[in-house]
Design a protein around this motif. Structure first.
Motif, short mmCIF file in Angstrom:
data_model
loop_
_atom_site.label_atom_id
_atom_site.label_comp_id
_atom_site.label_asym_id
_atom_site.label_seq_id
_atom_site.Cartn_x
_atom_site.Cartn_y
_atom_site.Cartn_z
N SER A 74 34.40 -20.82 -25.82
CA SER A 74 33.02 -20.10 -25.12
C SER A 74 32.48 -19.35 -26.12
CB SER A 74 33.92 -19.57 -24.25
OG SER A 74 34.73 -20.41 -22.86
N ALA A 75 31.20 -19.53 -25.83
CA ALA A 75 30.50 -18.49 -26.79
C ALA A 75 30.60 -17.21 -26.51
CB ALA A 75 29.15 -19.27 -26.55
N GLY A 76 30.72 -16.92 -24.99
CA GLY A 76 31.00 -15.93 -24.21
C GLY A 76 32.54 -15.13 -24.58
N SER A 77 33.22 -15.78 -25.02
CA SER A 77 34.50 -15.72 -25.04
C SER A 77 34.79 -13.85 -25.88
CB SER A 77 35.62 -16.43 -25.65
OG SER A 77 36.90 -15.97 -25.92
N SER A 78 35.12 -12.81 -24.87
CA SER A 78 35.10 -11.79 -25.75
C SER A 78 36.79 -11.26 -25.99
CB SER A 78 35.19 -10.45 -24.84
OG SER A 78 35.45 -10.59 -23.88
N ASN A 79 37.95 -12.22 -25.78
CA ASN A 79 38.74 -12.40 -25.59
C ASN A 79 39.29 -11.86 -27.15
OD1 ASN A 79 40.36 -11.26 -23.54
ND2 ASN A 79 40.24 -13.43 -22.39
N THR A 80 40.34 -11.81 -28.09
CA THR A 80 40.66 -11.94 -29.23
C THR A 80 42.00 -12.76 -29.42
OG1 THR A 80 42.24 -10.06 -29.37
CG2 THR A 80 40.19 -9.44 -30.39
N MET A 81 42.69 -13.44 -29.11
CA MET A 81 43.80 -14.58 -28.32
C MET A 81 43.17 -15.15 -27.33
SD MET A 81 45.72 -13.26 -31.56
CE MET A 81 47.04 -13.15 -31.53
N ALA A 82 43.73 -16.23 -27.76
CA ALA A 82 43.89 -17.46 -26.32
C ALA A 82 44.55 -18.18 -26.93
CB ALA A 82 42.37 -18.07 -26.91
N PRO A 83 45.80 -17.68 -26.22
CA PRO A 83 47.25 -18.78 -26.35
C PRO A 83 46.93 -20.51 -25.64
CG PRO A 83 47.12 -16.70 -24.50
CD PRO A 83 46.10 -16.86 -24.76
N VAL A 84 47.80 -21.20 -26.10
CA VAL A 84 47.62 -22.36 -25.69
C VAL A 84 49.41 -22.75 -25.33
CG1 VAL A 84 46.98 -25.12 -26.26
CG2 VAL A 84 45.72 -23.18 -27.14
N GLN A 85 49.32 -22.83 -24.17
CA GLN A 85 51.22 -22.96 -23.60
C GLN A 85 51.41 -24.48 -24.01
OE1 GLN A 85 53.52 -21.03 -23.42
NE2 GLN A 85 51.35 -19.45 -23.11
N ILE A 86 51.84 -25.12 -24.55
CA ILE A 86 52.52 -26.81 -25.05
C ILE A 86 53.78 -27.02 -23.75
CG2 ILE A 86 53.52 -28.72 -26.07
CD1 ILE A 86 50.71 -27.83 -26.38
#
Length: 173
Positions: free
Chosen positions: A105-117
């Motif tokens: 997302s262009a507005g994402s301000s988080n530095t980490m985006a975990p992806v759970q498998i």
């Protein structure tokens, strides 16, 4: 636990990557097996923050393609469920099962985006289940550095009348 044909648990692992907000990160989803497991199909779920990840697209990787398998996925908010399958009994060998492209997302301000498998399952050509696990990945969001401003400073040399004085102005980004 005993597994059909001596097969042991296998799993899928999502690699990690980095991208700027508004960009896309293409990550390999790799599959490993052990103990003679020969999965002919595999299913998995990817869960993520819908505030950080706007959409996901998935394509078959080299090991799925080599076994003449396709990948089909369905997405809901914050989750994508995928299955690698084909109308044949070919085993999917260890390697890159799929390539997942995450649009940040262009507005994402988080530095980490975990992806759970999660919810990983596999079956061999005769339909016996193969116990499988999932290893998570993380997308690092490289946040732009906000610009800094400095106010111009002026120094005026002494001027005598009639006359004028020039003073340089320095402006920095």
């Amino acid at each position: 636990a005993r597994f059909p044909g001596g097969a042991q648990p296998g799993g899928v692992s999502l690699c990690s990557g980095s991208v700027v907000p508004g960009g896309s990160a293409s990550l390999n989803l790799s599959m490993t097996t052990s103990g003679g497991a020969q999965p002919a199909s595999t299913q998995w779920t990817m869960s993520y923050s819908p505030f950080d990840i706007a959409s996901v697209s998935v394509a078959a990787g080299s090991s799925a393609s080599a076994a003449t398998k396709g990948v089909s996925c369905a997405s809901t908010i914050g989750s994508t469920i995928c299955v690698a399958y084909g109308m044949n009994g070919n085993a999917i060998n260890d390697g890159i099962l799929a390539l997942a492209t995450f649009n940040i997302s262009a507005g994402s301000s988080n530095t980490m985006a975990p992806v759970q498998i999660t919810a990983v399952s596999a079956s061999n050509a005769t339909g016996f289940g193969i116990t499988s696990t999932g290893n998570h990945g993380t997308i690092t969001s490289i946040q732009p550095i906000p610009p800094t401003f400095s106010y111009p400073t002026c120094t005026s040399p002494i001027a005598t009348t009639p006359g004028y004085a020039a003073s340089p102005v320095h402006v920095t980004a």
